[in-house]
Design an enzyme around this catalytic site. Structure first.
Site, PDB file in Angstrom:
ATOM      1  CG  LEU A  38      78.457  20.118  19.995  1.00 33.96           C
ATOM      2  CD1 LEU A  38      79.722  20.140  20.852  1.00 33.96           C
ATOM      3  CD2 LEU A  38      78.393  18.844  19.173  1.00 33.96           C
ATOM      4  CG  ASP A  39      71.896  17.316  22.039  1.00 35.97           C
ATOM      5  OD1 ASP A  39      71.499  17.984  21.066  1.00 35.97           O
ATOM      6  OD2 ASP A  39      71.656  16.100  22.193  1.00 35.97           O
ATOM      7  NE  ARG A  40      71.921  24.445  29.567  1.00 39.44           N
ATOM      8  CZ  ARG A  40      71.164  25.396  30.073  1.00 39.44           C
ATOM      9  NH1 ARG A  40      69.938  25.567  29.629  1.00 39.44           N
ATOM     10  NH2 ARG A  40      71.628  26.199  31.022  1.00 39.44           N
TER      11      ARG A  40
END
Length: 210
Positions: free
Chosen positions: A49-51
């Site tokens: 998942l994106d940060r």
């Protein structure tokens, strides 16, 4: 770190926003080990998942489990569903977005390409509008491809940037990005049982208004 499920092969957790998915100091695997009370535990990232994105995430606890889960991701047998709040109203209320996406590595940004070419990949997602309040819409999204920043770019390119978006929109919303990993669905790497895990987004703006 909230653990939704754990056994000898997998662990399902709720990734906090602003935490890296990968195995490095402060990343999700390290936080999972601390929560399990096993500093040397084998915990492996199999999808990211994106940060800035939070929500449900599954990790493997062995090399064999990681291999099988990674195969499911590659072969689109691993289901991922997101919730988002966007500016504007998608039309129609339910449909599919399909684009060609490229990646500007120097700027670390994804963009919509006009035609096929080197490094250009097709990106496909399905969406459904769940609720609306003013100029905001809550949308359920199912990914059919897993391109970097795919959801963020596909909606922003249509003038419907996610609330809290900093990279692909100039508005200064008073919140974190409204993108949440709501559901993961996969086959258990050992038992073969189909498993589904869901988690609602936090009760903060804009999730509290739409």
């Amino acid at each position: 770190m909230e653990i939704l499920y754990s056994d000898a092969d997998i662990v399902v957790c709720v990734k906090p926003q602003r935490v890296l998915s990968t195995d490095e100091p402060g990343g999700v695997p390290e936080l999972v080990r601390k929560e399990l009370g096993e500093e040397k535990a084998d915990v492996r990232t199999v999808h990211r998942l994106d940060r800035v994105v939070g929500g449900v995430m599954v990790l493997a606890r062995s090399a064999s489990a990681a291999s099988e889960l990674s195969r499911q991701v590659r072969e689109n047998e691993f289901g991922k569903e997101y919730l988002a709040v966007v500016h504007g109203t998608p039309a129609p209320q339910e449909g599919q977005l399909r684009d060609l996406l490229g990646r500007d590595k120097a700027r670390r940004m994804t963009y919509v390409a006009a035609e096929p070419g080197k490094g250009i990949q097709e990106a496909v997602l399905s969406y459904r509008v769940l609720n609306q309040a003013g100029d905001l819409s809550r949308v359920r999204i199912r990914l059919h491809t897993g391109r970097t920043h795919q959801i963020r770019v596909q909606f922003a390119s249509r003038g419907m940037a996610l609330v809290g978006e900093r990279k692909y929109d100039t508005r200064e919303d008073p919140c974190e990005i409204a993108l949440w990993s709501h559901m993961v669905e996969f086959t258990h790497p050992r038992t073969g049982k189909r498993m589904i895990f869901r988690k609602e987004p936090p009760r903060v703006y804009p999730w509290t208004v739409v």
